[in-house]
Enzyme design. Sequence first.
Site, short mmCIF file in Angstrom:
data_model
loop_
_atom_site.label_atom_id
_atom_site.label_comp_id
_atom_site.label_asym_id
_atom_site.label_seq_id
_atom_site.Cartn_x
_atom_site.Cartn_y
_atom_site.Cartn_z
N GLU A 33 0.84 -1.21 0.00
CA GLU A 33 0.00 0.00 0.00
C GLU A 33 0.87 1.25 0.00
O GLU A 33 1.86 1.34 0.73
CB GLU A 33 -0.90 -0.03 1.23
N HIS A 34 0.48 2.21 -0.83
CA HIS A 34 1.25 3.46 -0.99
C HIS A 34 2.67 3.18 -1.47
O HIS A 34 3.60 3.89 -1.13
CB HIS A 34 1.25 4.28 0.31
N ASP A 36 2.93 2.23 -4.93
CA ASP A 36 2.86 2.36 -6.40
C ASP A 36 3.59 3.61 -6.91
O ASP A 36 4.36 3.54 -7.86
CB ASP A 36 1.42 2.30 -6.91
N GLY A 124 -13.27 2.53 -2.00
CA GLY A 124 -11.90 2.03 -2.01
C GLY A 124 -11.75 0.69 -2.70
O GLY A 124 -10.68 0.08 -2.67
N SER A 126 -12.35 0.42 -5.92
CA SER A 126 -12.10 0.84 -7.29
C SER A 126 -13.28 0.69 -8.23
O SER A 126 -13.18 0.10 -9.31
CB SER A 126 -10.86 0.15 -7.86
N SER A 127 -14.40 1.27 -7.84
CA SER A 127 -15.53 1.35 -8.76
C SER A 127 -15.15 2.21 -9.96
O SER A 127 -15.67 2.02 -11.06
CB SER A 127 -16.75 1.94 -8.07
N ASP A 174 -5.24 -0.23 -10.33
CA ASP A 174 -6.66 -0.53 -10.38
C ASP A 174 -7.10 -0.97 -11.78
O ASP A 174 -7.84 -1.94 -11.94
CB ASP A 174 -7.48 0.71 -9.97
N TYR A 224 -3.37 12.59 0.38
CA TYR A 224 -2.74 11.70 -0.61
C TYR A 224 -1.63 12.44 -1.36
O TYR A 224 -0.50 11.95 -1.48
CB TYR A 224 -3.80 11.18 -1.58
P1 ADP Z 1 -13.54 4.12 -5.80
O1 ADP Z 1 -12.85 3.91 -7.08
O2 ADP Z 1 -12.75 3.73 -4.62
O3 ADP Z 1 -14.91 3.50 -5.77
P2 ADP Z 1 -13.48 6.87 -6.69
O4 ADP Z 1 -13.73 8.13 -5.98
O5 ADP Z 1 -12.18 6.67 -7.36
O6 ADP Z 1 -13.77 5.70 -5.62
O7 ADP Z 1 -14.59 6.64 -7.77
C1 ADP Z 1 -15.96 6.76 -7.45
C2 ADP Z 1 -16.67 7.57 -8.53
O8 ADP Z 1 -16.71 6.81 -9.75
C3 ADP Z 1 -18.11 7.81 -8.20
O9 ADP Z 1 -18.27 8.99 -7.43
C4 ADP Z 1 -18.73 7.98 -9.58
O10 ADP Z 1 -18.48 9.29 -10.09
C5 ADP Z 1 -17.92 7.03 -10.42
N1 ADP Z 1 -18.58 5.72 -10.60
C6 ADP Z 1 -18.06 4.51 -10.37
N2 ADP Z 1 -18.91 3.53 -10.69
C7 ADP Z 1 -20.03 4.12 -11.15
C8 ADP Z 1 -21.29 3.64 -11.64
N3 ADP Z 1 -21.58 2.33 -11.71
N4 ADP Z 1 -22.18 4.57 -12.05
C9 ADP Z 1 -21.92 5.89 -11.98
N5 ADP Z 1 -20.76 6.39 -11.52
C10 ADP Z 1 -19.83 5.53 -11.11
MG MG Z 2 -11.11 4.93 -7.71
#
Ligand code: ADP
Ligand code: MG
Length: 387
Positions: A33-34, A36, A124, A126-127, A174, A224
Amino acid sequence: MNLRALQRDFQSLYGRPAAGAVRAPGRVNLIGEHTDYNDGFVLPIAISRQTLAAYARRDDRIVHFASKQAESQIVPVDLAAPIARAEPTWANYCRGVAAGLLAAGVELTGADVLFDSDVPLGGGLSSSAALEVATALVLLEAAGARGAVAAADLARLCQKAEHDFAGAPCGIMDQSIAIMGQAGRAMLLDCRGNEVRHVPFDDPDGVLLVADTQVRHAISGGAYALRRQQCHADAAALGAKALREVDLPAVQAALAEGKLDAPQFKRARHVAGEIARTLQAVQVLGEGDHKRFGQLMTASHVSLRDDYEVSCEELDAIVDAALPVPGVHGARMTGGGFGGCAIILAHVSQAERITRIIQEAFAARFGRRCPIFATPATAGAGPLAME
Ligand code: ADP
Ligand code: MG
């Protein structure tokens, strides 16, 4: 969330059936972690939580993006015009990927797209990378250009989209794991040359639990950026290009020689120690020693908490509740810190008991729920067979 429901929702949103769909997973980093942005090593797995995207090709050059996580509002993007950041901001990840694919010379076509995800947004896991990678695959599929961009290039293109269109200075981990993850394997990524090595992570007696503090961090936030700056300053003080080049004895010596002051020393000790732990973790995984792997995870947490100072009460509470429970091999925060998720490696027979104990401790202390799920290491992104 499932594909059939997404197909139904696609039909009602766009008035025609989806022609295909893709999936892209979220991830957890097991250790590293941290490291990369210090040219070090990370060891993520792709997880069972994922983003789905259904699509149908259009005959024009307009892409319609919509997400069930954003009220299924349709966001049009014209591929024939310059693509720039705009509202709504969630679609900037998609705009950035479309712009990147066009810049790479891929002949994209218009498409209707609908996303759904069970990766918590901003948790966290990585959506954001899952959304970028799902966007890339869906646009490539719609254009009949599957495989037109090599995996490593696609990861870089998605990373660039996040830098340029979302303003988040993320590393390459990610996007790489979302694309290149393999079922039953963790992925050692060398952040210097971006080489990857897959290592088995499929102990039938083991379980990995992910516990969500539901405290939402902002990775683009000050802490960060400050850690990054401190690491670069430490490396410069040690005459190195990156902290990767510096081992623990050298960090100790630099403190003794006055090249690093005490706070600088703590940051450098975390990075040098974490890089060593990550390589050791890969070695003990190869030996099937999951207890030792767990101990390295816990040591990583202690270092992130005390030396790097990126943990928080909620993450510490989960780790502290988990560690004394019999059958727990190790626990740590994962991701950038200040919230997000913790992971617990344990004997599979104890999964339910551990979950209950953590949730009770968390609720007693913070007065709210801590969602926990178990995940194997899953495969990276790809097309789905339609039902
Ligand atoms: P993490 O990657 O840890 O989830 P981030 O802040 O990097 O957090 O990314 C989250 C952002 O990505 C959300 O606020 C949104 O803008 C976008 N996002 C991710 N998945 C979706 C989704 N399925 N629909 C709409 N926006 C999304
Ligand atoms: Mg993210």
